[in-house]
Design a protein around this motif. Sequence first.
Motif, PDB file in Angstrom:
ATOM      1  N   UNK A   1      35.832  51.219  48.001  1.00 19.53           N
ATOM      2  CA  UNK A   1      35.859  49.752  48.035  1.00 19.53           C
ATOM      3  C   UNK A   1      34.477  49.243  48.441  1.00 19.53           C
ATOM      4  N   UNK A   2      34.081  48.073  47.939  1.00 22.08           N
ATOM      5  CA  UNK A   2      32.802  47.523  48.402  1.00 22.08           C
ATOM      6  C   UNK A   2      32.842  47.236  49.901  1.00 22.08           C
TER       7      UNK A   2
ATOM      8  N   UNK B   1      43.437  40.770  48.365  1.00 27.17           N
ATOM      9  CA  UNK B   1      44.841  41.004  48.029  1.00 27.17           C
ATOM     10  C   UNK B   1      45.405  42.299  48.601  1.00 27.17           C
ATOM     11  N   UNK B   2      44.591  43.366  48.622  1.00 25.73           N
ATOM     12  CA  UNK B   2      45.076  44.660  49.092  1.00 25.73           C
ATOM     13  C   UNK B   2      44.436  45.077  50.417  1.00 25.73           C
TER      14      UNK B   2
ATOM     15  N   UNK C   1      33.436  41.105  44.518  1.00 24.12           N
ATOM     16  CA  UNK C   1      32.384  40.439  45.293  1.00 24.12           C
ATOM     17  C   UNK C   1      32.243  38.981  44.855  1.00 24.12           C
ATOM     18  N   UNK C   2      32.283  38.740  43.546  1.00 22.67           N
ATOM     19  CA  UNK C   2      32.185  37.359  43.046  1.00 22.67           C
ATOM     20  C   UNK C   2      33.367  36.511  43.534  1.00 22.67           C
ATOM     21  N   UNK C   3      34.575  37.086  43.490  1.00 18.32           N
ATOM     22  CA  UNK C   3      35.767  36.348  43.940  1.00 18.32           C
ATOM     23  C   UNK C   3      35.656  35.988  45.416  1.00 18.32           C
ATOM     24  N   UNK C   4      35.136  36.909  46.230  1.00 21.81           N
ATOM     25  CA  UNK C   4      34.944  36.633  47.661  1.00 21.81           C
ATOM     26  C   UNK C   4      33.923  35.511  47.842  1.00 21.81           C
TER      27      UNK C   4
ATOM     28  N   UNK D   1      42.442  40.608  43.661  1.00 18.48           N
ATOM     29  CA  UNK D   1      41.554  41.736  43.373  1.00 18.48           C
ATOM     30  C   UNK D   1      41.693  42.135  41.910  1.00 18.48           C
ATOM     31  N   UNK D   2      40.677  42.793  41.352  1.00 18.21           N
ATOM     32  CA  UNK D   2      40.803  43.325  39.996  1.00 18.21           C
ATOM     33  C   UNK D   2      41.974  44.309  39.928  1.00 18.21           C
ATOM     34  N   UNK D   3      42.537  44.498  38.726  1.00 21.18           N
ATOM     35  CA  UNK D   3      43.624  45.446  38.576  1.00 21.18           C
ATOM     36  C   UNK D   3      43.191  46.833  39.050  1.00 21.18           C
ATOM     37  N   UNK D   4      43.977  47.409  39.961  1.00 21.38           N
ATOM     38  CA  UNK D   4      43.628  48.720  40.497  1.00 21.38           C
ATOM     39  C   UNK D   4      42.823  48.652  41.774  1.00 21.38           C
ATOM     40  N   UNK D   5      42.575  47.436  42.271  1.00 25.58           N
ATOM     41  CA  UNK D   5      41.862  47.298  43.532  1.00 25.58           C
ATOM     42  C   UNK D   5      40.379  47.017  43.364  1.00 25.58           C
ATOM     43  N   UNK D   6      39.762  46.529  44.437  1.00 25.64           N
ATOM     44  CA  UNK D   6      38.340  46.165  44.406  1.00 25.64           C
ATOM     45  C   UNK D   6      37.451  47.337  44.051  1.00 25.64           C
ATOM     46  N   UNK D   7      37.910  48.570  44.338  1.00 22.87           N
ATOM     47  CA  UNK D   7      37.090  49.751  44.073  1.00 22.87           C
ATOM     48  C   UNK D   7      36.868  50.001  42.582  1.00 22.87           C
TER      49      UNK D   7
END
Length: 318
Positions: free
Chosen positions: A68-69, A217-218, A279-282, A266-272
Amino acid sequence: MTYLEFEKPLADLEGKAEELRALARKGEGVDLEKEAAALDMKAQDMLRDLYKQLDPWRKTQVARHPERPHCRDYVAGLFTEYTPMAGDRAFGEDHAVMGGLARFRDQPCVIIGHEKGNDTKSRITHNFGMARPEGYRKAIRLMDMADRFRLPVITLVDTPGAYPGKGAEERGQSEAIARSTEKCLQIGVPLVSVVIGEGGSGGAVAFATANRIAMLEHSIYSVISPEGCASILWKDAEKMREAAVALKLTAQDLKRLDVIDRIIPEPMGGAQRAPADAIKAVGDTIAEMLGEFTGKKPAEIIKDRRQKFLNMGSKALA
């Protein structure tokens, strides 16, 4: 890609697709792209099903995913002219907490966050994101500076908890956490916080006593880890799944209880799986939260923050 325990069937599918492509690269005239693409589609469907309704324990695993970032990635992706500040002016530097002056979308600000590290060497350097007293005292110093120069404070929370070692306790760990929490409540500038991974115990609250709190989200936010809770309540760390449910540590549970204000998808499958998108969504959410305090006076900002925490728990009790 590092796969979590519940993602093993997905790992097999994606591994087979990569094997087919490797065979196609080696063999002349061998076209296996259609078969590989079919496996890719099947893997996407499986990924969607796996992440559609994660239980609290699986969300805990995703929140702890090593790819994850981390705070450093968000600072690099969202802030410009970042100038790190070091030391608490009393004991020393704590690499588990990074912070300094920066610009967020051209607005001067102070950024503070936990950094876990992304490989063995950096994780040891950053103490796996577990701050010592000097880390919290550095944060207090930065918040004082922000208040003096009327700069908004942005905090990024990602810690399993404050470091419980002997030296940290001797140097006043609990007092440092309490002082940091107190300082969060005192400053007359907007303070917004995002839980980007783990939000563990008082170590997280010391940075997240904010006007607005968002969670990915996760991500998770809890008074204790599921394993620690299970060890205390049931004398069995293996009951961490039951503990994760009881703790109400997910973003969805905490939003329903009004502990947090926003959930960042988060993107599908998680931020990782898509760090740049996460990062853009945050960044977009931080901008929205800061925008709520444009033109507000220090007394109004302090009152807003204080009232938020005085109201906390009323919905659960009702």
